[in-house]
Motif scaffolding. Sequence first.
Motif, PDB file in Angstrom:
ATOM      1  N   ALA A   1       0.834  -1.208   0.000  1.00  0.00           N
ATOM      2  CA  ALA A   1       0.000   0.000   0.000  1.00  0.00           C
ATOM      3  C   ALA A   1       0.863   1.251   0.000  1.00  0.00           C
ATOM      4  CB  ALA A   1      -0.927  -0.004   1.213  1.00  0.00           C
ATOM      5  N   LEU A   2       1.910   1.263   0.808  1.00  0.00           N
ATOM      6  CA  LEU A   2       2.754   2.448   0.913  1.00  0.00           C
ATOM      7  C   LEU A   2       3.603   2.658  -0.339  1.00  0.00           C
ATOM      8  CD1 LEU A   2       3.809   2.257   4.661  1.00  0.00           C
ATOM      9  CD2 LEU A   2       2.270   3.909   3.578  1.00  0.00           C
ATOM     10  N   ARG A   3       3.919   1.601  -1.047  1.00  0.00           N
ATOM     11  CA  ARG A   3       4.640   1.763  -2.311  1.00  0.00           C
ATOM     12  C   ARG A   3       3.779   2.516  -3.325  1.00  0.00           C
ATOM     13  NH1 ARG A   3       6.121  -3.811  -1.330  1.00  0.00           N
ATOM     14  NH2 ARG A   3       8.287  -3.923  -0.610  1.00  0.00           N
ATOM     15  N   ARG A   4       2.471   2.383  -3.184  1.00  0.00           N
ATOM     16  CA  ARG A   4       1.544   3.038  -4.120  1.00  0.00           C
ATOM     17  C   ARG A   4       1.087   4.401  -3.627  1.00  0.00           C
ATOM     18  NH1 ARG A   4       1.964  -2.093  -4.423  1.00  0.00           N
ATOM     19  NH2 ARG A   4       1.464  -3.271  -6.316  1.00  0.00           N
ATOM     20  N   ASP A   5       1.069   4.568  -2.304  1.00  0.00           N
ATOM     21  CA  ASP A   5       0.614   5.844  -1.731  1.00  0.00           C
ATOM     22  C   ASP A   5       1.231   5.987  -0.345  1.00  0.00           C
ATOM     23  OD1 ASP A   5      -0.638   8.047  -0.702  1.00  0.00           O
ATOM     24  OD2 ASP A   5      -2.682   7.289  -0.907  1.00  0.00           O
ATOM     25  N   SER A   6       2.240   6.827  -0.241  1.00  0.00           N
ATOM     26  CA  SER A   6       2.978   6.959   1.021  1.00  0.00           C
ATOM     27  C   SER A   6       2.212   7.734   2.084  1.00  0.00           C
ATOM     28  CB  SER A   6       4.321   7.650   0.766  1.00  0.00           C
ATOM     29  OG  SER A   6       4.117   8.954   0.228  1.00  0.00           O
ATOM     30  N   SER A   7       0.989   8.174   1.766  1.00  0.00           N
ATOM     31  CA  SER A   7       0.188   8.909   2.750  1.00  0.00           C
ATOM     32  C   SER A   7      -0.874   8.026   3.409  1.00  0.00           C
ATOM     33  CB  SER A   7      -0.493  10.112   2.084  1.00  0.00           C
ATOM     34  OG  SER A   7      -1.473   9.688   1.144  1.00  0.00           O
ATOM     35  N   GLN A   8      -0.784   6.713   3.215  1.00  0.00           N
ATOM     36  CA  GLN A   8      -1.754   5.789   3.797  1.00  0.00           C
ATOM     37  C   GLN A   8      -1.484   5.615   5.291  1.00  0.00           C
ATOM     38  OE1 GLN A   8      -4.332   3.611   2.790  1.00  0.00           O
ATOM     39  NE2 GLN A   8      -4.583   4.724   0.878  1.00  0.00           N
ATOM     40  N   GLY A   9      -2.211   6.373   6.110  1.00  0.00           N
ATOM     41  CA  GLY A   9      -2.013   6.268   7.547  1.00  0.00           C
ATOM     42  C   GLY A   9      -2.326   4.884   8.086  1.00  0.00           C
ATOM     43  N   LEU A  10      -3.360   4.250   7.545  1.00  0.00           N
ATOM     44  CA  LEU A  10      -3.727   2.913   8.007  1.00  0.00           C
ATOM     45  C   LEU A  10      -2.581   1.933   7.796  1.00  0.00           C
ATOM     46  CD1 LEU A  10      -5.773   0.881   9.088  1.00  0.00           C
ATOM     47  CD2 LEU A  10      -6.693   0.665   6.769  1.00  0.00           C
ATOM     48  N   ALA A  11      -1.883   2.050   6.684  1.00  0.00           N
ATOM     49  CA  ALA A  11      -0.762   1.138   6.406  1.00  0.00           C
ATOM     50  C   ALA A  11       0.354   1.316   7.434  1.00  0.00           C
ATOM     51  CB  ALA A  11      -0.232   1.377   4.991  1.00  0.00           C
ATOM     52  N   PHE A  12       0.637   2.563   7.830  1.00  0.00           N
ATOM     53  CA  PHE A  12       1.647   2.792   8.869  1.00  0.00           C
ATOM     54  C   PHE A  12       1.201   2.171  10.198  1.00  0.00           C
ATOM     55  CE2 PHE A  12       3.313   6.159   6.060  1.00  0.00           C
ATOM     56  CZ  PHE A  12       4.671   5.885   6.161  1.00  0.00           C
TER      57      PHE A  12
ATOM     58  N   ASP B   1       9.909  -4.317  18.675  1.00  0.00           N
ATOM     59  CA  ASP B   1      10.762  -3.151  18.464  1.00  0.00           C
ATOM     60  C   ASP B   1      10.014  -1.907  18.938  1.00  0.00           C
ATOM     61  OD1 ASP B   1      12.185  -0.969  17.464  1.00  0.00           O
ATOM     62  OD2 ASP B   1      12.833  -2.051  15.682  1.00  0.00           O
ATOM     63  N   PRO B   2      10.258  -1.438  20.169  1.00  0.00           N
ATOM     64  CA  PRO B   2       9.467  -0.333  20.708  1.00  0.00           C
ATOM     65  C   PRO B   2       9.648   0.986  19.959  1.00  0.00           C
ATOM     66  CG  PRO B   2      11.275  -0.892  22.197  1.00  0.00           C
ATOM     67  CD  PRO B   2      11.237  -1.947  21.149  1.00  0.00           C
ATOM     68  N   ARG B   3      10.869   1.253  19.489  1.00  0.00           N
ATOM     69  CA  ARG B   3      11.105   2.530  18.810  1.00  0.00           C
ATOM     70  C   ARG B   3      10.428   2.558  17.449  1.00  0.00           C
ATOM     71  NH1 ARG B   3      17.347   4.144  19.138  1.00  0.00           N
ATOM     72  NH2 ARG B   3      16.461   6.007  18.182  1.00  0.00           N
ATOM     73  N   GLN B   4      10.574   1.482  16.673  1.00  0.00           N
ATOM     74  CA  GLN B   4       9.948   1.442  15.361  1.00  0.00           C
ATOM     75  C   GLN B   4       8.428   1.434  15.485  1.00  0.00           C
ATOM     76  OE1 GLN B   4      10.408  -2.122  12.994  1.00  0.00           O
ATOM     77  NE2 GLN B   4      10.328  -0.970  11.091  1.00  0.00           N
ATOM     78  N   ALA B   5       7.912   0.661  16.434  1.00  0.00           N
ATOM     79  CA  ALA B   5       6.457   0.600  16.627  1.00  0.00           C
ATOM     80  C   ALA B   5       5.903   1.975  16.948  1.00  0.00           C
ATOM     81  CB  ALA B   5       6.123  -0.378  17.747  1.00  0.00           C
ATOM     82  N   LEU B   6       6.577   2.710  17.816  1.00  0.00           N
ATOM     83  CA  LEU B   6       6.106   4.039  18.206  1.00  0.00           C
ATOM     84  C   LEU B   6       6.201   5.020  17.043  1.00  0.00           C
ATOM     85  CD1 LEU B   6       4.963   5.595  20.585  1.00  0.00           C
ATOM     86  CD2 LEU B   6       7.313   6.140  21.271  1.00  0.00           C
ATOM     87  N   ALA B   7       7.302   4.985  16.301  1.00  0.00           N
ATOM     88  CA  ALA B   7       7.481   5.907  15.185  1.00  0.00           C
ATOM     89  C   ALA B   7       6.431   5.669  14.098  1.00  0.00           C
ATOM     90  CB  ALA B   7       8.886   5.763  14.608  1.00  0.00           C
ATOM     91  N   MET B   8       6.171   4.405  13.779  1.00  0.00           N
ATOM     92  CA  MET B   8       5.179   4.080  12.755  1.00  0.00           C
ATOM     93  C   MET B   8       3.774   4.500  13.185  1.00  0.00           C
ATOM     94  SD  MET B   8       6.551   2.649  10.060  1.00  0.00           S
ATOM     95  CE  MET B   8       7.998   1.756   9.502  1.00  0.00           C
ATOM     96  N   ALA B   9       3.437   4.241  14.453  1.00  0.00           N
ATOM     97  CA  ALA B   9       2.100   4.585  14.929  1.00  0.00           C
ATOM     98  C   ALA B   9       1.902   6.096  14.992  1.00  0.00           C
ATOM     99  CB  ALA B   9       1.869   3.960  16.302  1.00  0.00           C
TER     100      ALA B   9
END
Length: 289
Positions: free
Chosen positions: A53-64, A77-85
């Motif tokens: 989804a993000l390869r097609r549209d990097s603004s997809q909040g749901l995908a993050f 991974d607490p840092r990656q999980a927090l940054a993505m959310a």
Amino acid sequence: MHFALQLFDRAIARDSLFAAPWAHQALVWTEMADGYVEGRVGYTRAREAASEALRRDSSQGLAFAILSQAAVALDRDPRQALAMAQRAVELSPTEAFAHNALASAFLLNGRHEEALAEGRRACAADSLSAVTAFLHLFTLWRTGHGDSLAGQLARRAAAFSPDDIRQWEGIIRLERGDAAGAAQRLAWQYYGGGFAGDAVRALVASGRRDAAGAVIDSMLGLSRQGYVNAYGLAASYAALGDADRAFAQLEGAWEQRTIWLVALTGDENFAPLRQDPRWAGFLRQIGQP
């Protein structure tokens, strides 16, 4: 849910450059994980679809948000999980699942009050979502706010099925010390067996140890035929006082990558294990703060 996946497959076949079907397919896999398929299967498939989804549209909040959940369950991974959310909420502030993901990330980071605040925001964004209501009550319960469950269940009742309500009523009774009443309401099969430990604890506390053992036997029988959440088995053995089998099943839960492990330290079913030297070692193994 499998039919939903098939429909999204059809949408992708018609227009593979359209991001939304990929993101929503990822959401379905996330909601299947732990209850219907192993976490490592569901979250891996969810991560793959969210990445598409993000390869097609990097603004997809749901995908993050989906990628954040995968980072919690698969990678711890607490840092990656927090940054993505946080990115998900920034892009889609009215998306309930983005706030759900941020709540899970805060839980993994040991930031309980912030997790509860995100749960409230998720419920405000979608007051009729059973998943969102469930996650908020679950977070309250596993962070020591069991006295708030009854009020929140009443507020969220419209989102729940009768089976959901009966299950939470059982949890509330267990929290209040009414083991017999809890045992009458708790169904160990609920949500892939994730609540089995609570059912076993209620049965043991109400003097029905044989019935508690029968629950475990039923779970073991099903596990030989297909998926059963090992977290529920671990909690059941712990509630029954069988530490060796409880730790063995915790290893199985880690292998399955169930997201339920994020709230392990707040699960009273495991209280008998907390003085065992293996407990601290397992928490270190899974990166639990």
